[in-house]
Scaffold this motif. Structure first.
Motif, PDB file in Angstrom:
ATOM      1  N   ALA A   1       0.815  -1.212   0.000  1.00  0.00           N
ATOM      2  CA  ALA A   1       0.000   0.000   0.000  1.00  0.00           C
ATOM      3  C   ALA A   1       0.848   1.261   0.000  1.00  0.00           C
ATOM      4  O   ALA A   1       0.476   2.278  -0.608  1.00  0.00           O
ATOM      5  N   GLU A   2       2.003   1.218   0.692  1.00  0.00           N
ATOM      6  CA  GLU A   2       2.835   2.414   0.845  1.00  0.00           C
ATOM      7  C   GLU A   2       3.989   2.476  -0.139  1.00  0.00           C
ATOM      8  O   GLU A   2       4.794   3.406  -0.103  1.00  0.00           O
ATOM      9  N   GLY A   3       4.073   1.497  -1.032  1.00  0.00           N
ATOM     10  CA  GLY A   3       5.056   1.553  -2.100  1.00  0.00           C
ATOM     11  C   GLY A   3       6.455   1.090  -1.737  1.00  0.00           C
ATOM     12  O   GLY A   3       7.411   1.385  -2.462  1.00  0.00           O
ATOM     13  N   TYR A   4       6.595   0.362  -0.635  1.00  0.00           N
ATOM     14  CA  TYR A   4       7.908  -0.174  -0.276  1.00  0.00           C
ATOM     15  C   TYR A   4       8.148  -1.502  -0.979  1.00  0.00           C
ATOM     16  O   TYR A   4       7.211  -2.244  -1.267  1.00  0.00           O
ATOM     17  N   ARG A   5       9.403  -1.822  -1.197  1.00  0.00           N
ATOM     18  CA  ARG A   5       9.751  -3.023  -1.948  1.00  0.00           C
ATOM     19  C   ARG A   5       9.694  -4.303  -1.117  1.00  0.00           C
ATOM     20  O   ARG A   5       9.931  -5.380  -1.637  1.00  0.00           O
ATOM     21  N   GLY A   6       9.398  -4.186   0.130  1.00  0.00           N
ATOM     22  CA  GLY A   6       9.275  -5.368   0.971  1.00  0.00           C
ATOM     23  C   GLY A   6       8.942  -4.972   2.394  1.00  0.00           C
ATOM     24  O   GLY A   6       9.110  -3.816   2.796  1.00  0.00           O
ATOM     25  N   ARG A   7       8.471  -5.949   3.176  1.00  0.00           N
ATOM     26  CA  ARG A   7       8.087  -5.693   4.559  1.00  0.00           C
ATOM     27  C   ARG A   7       9.276  -5.304   5.437  1.00  0.00           C
ATOM     28  O   ARG A   7       9.107  -4.695   6.486  1.00  0.00           O
ATOM     29  N   ALA A   8      10.502  -5.643   4.995  1.00  0.00           N
ATOM     30  CA  ALA A   8      11.691  -5.322   5.778  1.00  0.00           C
ATOM     31  C   ALA A   8      11.868  -3.817   5.965  1.00  0.00           C
ATOM     32  O   ALA A   8      12.542  -3.382   6.908  1.00  0.00           O
ATOM     33  N   ALA A   9      11.245  -3.021   5.095  1.00  0.00           N
ATOM     34  CA  ALA A   9      11.340  -1.565   5.242  1.00  0.00           C
ATOM     35  C   ALA A   9      10.851  -1.115   6.613  1.00  0.00           C
ATOM     36  O   ALA A   9      11.387  -0.163   7.198  1.00  0.00           O
ATOM     37  N   PHE A  10       9.858  -1.806   7.147  1.00  0.00           N
ATOM     38  CA  PHE A  10       9.290  -1.394   8.430  1.00  0.00           C
ATOM     39  C   PHE A  10      10.225  -1.713   9.602  1.00  0.00           C
ATOM     40  O   PHE A  10      10.125  -1.100  10.663  1.00  0.00           O
ATOM     41  N   LYS A  11      11.140  -2.640   9.395  1.00  0.00           N
ATOM     42  CA  LYS A  11      12.107  -2.938  10.456  1.00  0.00           C
ATOM     43  C   LYS A  11      13.039  -1.745  10.666  1.00  0.00           C
ATOM     44  O   LYS A  11      13.276  -1.337  11.809  1.00  0.00           O
ATOM     45  N   ILE A  12      13.561  -1.186   9.578  1.00  0.00           N
ATOM     46  CA  ILE A  12      14.467  -0.052   9.735  1.00  0.00           C
ATOM     47  C   ILE A  12      13.683   1.194  10.147  1.00  0.00           C
ATOM     48  O   ILE A  12      14.187   2.040  10.888  1.00  0.00           O
ATOM     49  N   LEU A  13      12.447   1.316   9.697  1.00  0.00           N
ATOM     50  CA  LEU A  13      11.601   2.432  10.156  1.00  0.00           C
ATOM     51  C   LEU A  13      11.427   2.385  11.671  1.00  0.00           C
ATOM     52  O   LEU A  13      11.582   3.412  12.362  1.00  0.00           O
ATOM     53  N   GLU A  14      11.115   1.221  12.199  1.00  0.00           N
ATOM     54  CA  GLU A  14      10.872   1.078  13.638  1.00  0.00           C
ATOM     55  C   GLU A  14      12.157   1.265  14.447  1.00  0.00           C
ATOM     56  O   GLU A  14      12.134   1.871  15.532  1.00  0.00           O
ATOM     57  N   LEU A  15      13.280   0.780  13.917  1.00  0.00           N
ATOM     58  CA  LEU A  15      14.549   0.986  14.605  1.00  0.00           C
ATOM     59  C   LEU A  15      14.924   2.462  14.625  1.00  0.00           C
ATOM     60  O   LEU A  15      15.388   2.986  15.642  1.00  0.00           O
ATOM     61  N   ASP A  16      14.701   3.143  13.507  1.00  0.00           N
ATOM     62  CA  ASP A  16      15.021   4.570  13.457  1.00  0.00           C
ATOM     63  C   ASP A  16      14.065   5.393  14.309  1.00  0.00           C
ATOM     64  O   ASP A  16      14.466   6.407  14.889  1.00  0.00           O
ATOM     65  N   ASP A  17      12.816   4.992  14.400  1.00  0.00           N
ATOM     66  CA  ASP A  17      11.882   5.698  15.280  1.00  0.00           C
ATOM     67  C   ASP A  17      12.392   5.696  16.724  1.00  0.00           C
ATOM     68  O   ASP A  17      12.184   6.651  17.470  1.00  0.00           O
ATOM     69  N   LYS A  18      13.077   4.609  17.091  1.00  0.00           N
ATOM     70  CA  LYS A  18      13.553   4.476  18.471  1.00  0.00           C
ATOM     71  C   LYS A  18      14.909   5.130  18.698  1.00  0.00           C
ATOM     72  O   LYS A  18      15.141   5.762  19.739  1.00  0.00           O
ATOM     73  N   TYR A  19      15.815   5.009  17.720  1.00  0.00           N
ATOM     74  CA  TYR A  19      17.196   5.466  17.936  1.00  0.00           C
ATOM     75  C   TYR A  19      17.596   6.706  17.148  1.00  0.00           C
ATOM     76  O   TYR A  19      18.666   7.270  17.395  1.00  0.00           O
ATOM     77  N   ARG A  20      16.815   7.117  16.178  1.00  0.00           N
ATOM     78  CA  ARG A  20      17.001   8.379  15.464  1.00  0.00           C
ATOM     79  C   ARG A  20      18.405   8.544  14.874  1.00  0.00           C
ATOM     80  O   ARG A  20      19.126   9.491  15.175  1.00  0.00           O
ATOM     81  N   PHE A  21      18.796   7.632  14.012  1.00  0.00           N
ATOM     82  CA  PHE A  21      20.090   7.749  13.348  1.00  0.00           C
ATOM     83  C   PHE A  21      19.966   8.215  11.898  1.00  0.00           C
ATOM     84  O   PHE A  21      20.932   8.698  11.313  1.00  0.00           O
ATOM     85  N   LEU A  22      18.779   8.064  11.298  1.00  0.00           N
ATOM     86  CA  LEU A  22      18.560   8.532   9.926  1.00  0.00           C
ATOM     87  C   LEU A  22      18.025   9.954   9.961  1.00  0.00           C
ATOM     88  O   LEU A  22      16.845  10.207   9.781  1.00  0.00           O
ATOM     89  N   VAL A  23      18.932  10.903  10.202  1.00  0.00           N
ATOM     90  CA  VAL A  23      18.542  12.305  10.354  1.00  0.00           C
ATOM     91  C   VAL A  23      18.843  13.064   9.068  1.00  0.00           C
ATOM     92  O   VAL A  23      19.719  12.663   8.285  1.00  0.00           O
ATOM     93  N   PRO A  24      18.124  14.149   8.801  1.00  0.00           N
ATOM     94  CA  PRO A  24      18.413  14.936   7.596  1.00  0.00           C
ATOM     95  C   PRO A  24      19.889  15.322   7.526  1.00  0.00           C
ATOM     96  O   PRO A  24      20.478  15.765   8.507  1.00  0.00           O
TER      97      PRO A  24
END
Length: 233
Positions: free
Chosen positions: A45-68
């Protein structure tokens, strides 16, 4: 052949898959799990190439390493879901006005379909000069090195565990060569008892080391992720 079963009301339909002639029972179970997996549906639905995208999303939500503005290297980046997440979060396309523009670099042994905002190279990161190539492409050192790689499954749990730990250790040494001081290393591992040396190594090189199983990681999977922050340089 698939059929839908449900009770009354607004509950989601659960797909049942019959085992076709010539198809293994394990394949049928995998297909049924895929069809009923909410993360698979969200990825579509959201256009990601696989469910694994949500793993890095959830990890970044917690640790905030993917910053602008961050410079990110994704090892073993196929099929590209982690790249898609990184592009958005580090503002690689410059869509967030007033925010720094980041860089996303993916490397993989196989060709990967282009991801807008990411630069992808076909490369074995274990080559002797791979770290210098990556720093050249980045124009400097990385702020984040991340890996969702797993060695090809042998069907033997302990063998697979040892293989992925070895792969993760190799990725960690690569990260030591390319990370900026203060940088972050994120990698998938499989629980199984051989993680001690990896943990010891990372604790020597980083300020903090966490072991996390994000919600998107299936409960019946032994995978978890190590998130090492504050690279000492």
């Amino acid at each position: 052949m698939a059929r839908n079963t449900s009770g009354r009301g607004q509950r989601d339909l659960k797909v049942k898959v019959k085992t076709a002639r010539g198809r293994k029972l394990s394949s049928t179970r995998w297909l049924e799990r895929q069809l009923n997996d909410p993360y698979v549906k969200r990825a579509q639905a959201e256009g990601y190439r696989g469910r694994a995208a949500f793993k890095i999303l959830e990890l970044d939500d917690k640790y905030r390493f993917l910053v602008p503005g961050a410079r990110v290297v994704d090892l073993g980046c196929a099929p590209g879901g982690w790249l898609q997440v990184a592009v958005k979060r580090v503002n690689a396309l410059g869509e967030k006005q007033g925010k720094r523009v980041g860089t996303v670099l993916g490397v993989d042994l196989q060709e990967v379909e282009h991801v807008p905002g990411a630069e992808v190279h076909q490369l074995d990161f274990m080559e002797d000069d791979a770290d210098e190539k990556v720093k050249g492409w980045l124009g400097g050192r990385a702020d984040v090195v991340m890996s969702d790689m797993a060695a090809a499954s042998s069907g033997h749990k302990q063998t697979d565990h040892l293989r992925i730990i070895a792969l993760c250790e190799t990725a960690a040494h690569f990260a030591f060569d390319v990370l900026e001081p203060g940088g972050t290393f994120v990698a998938k591992v499989l629980a199984g008892g051989a993680e001690g040396d990896l943990q010891k190594l990372l604790k020597q090189k980083f300020e903090k080391v966490a072991n996390v199983k994000p919600p998107a990681s299936r409960s019946d999977s032994s995978e978890k992720f190590v998130v090492a922050t504050g690279f000492r340089g």
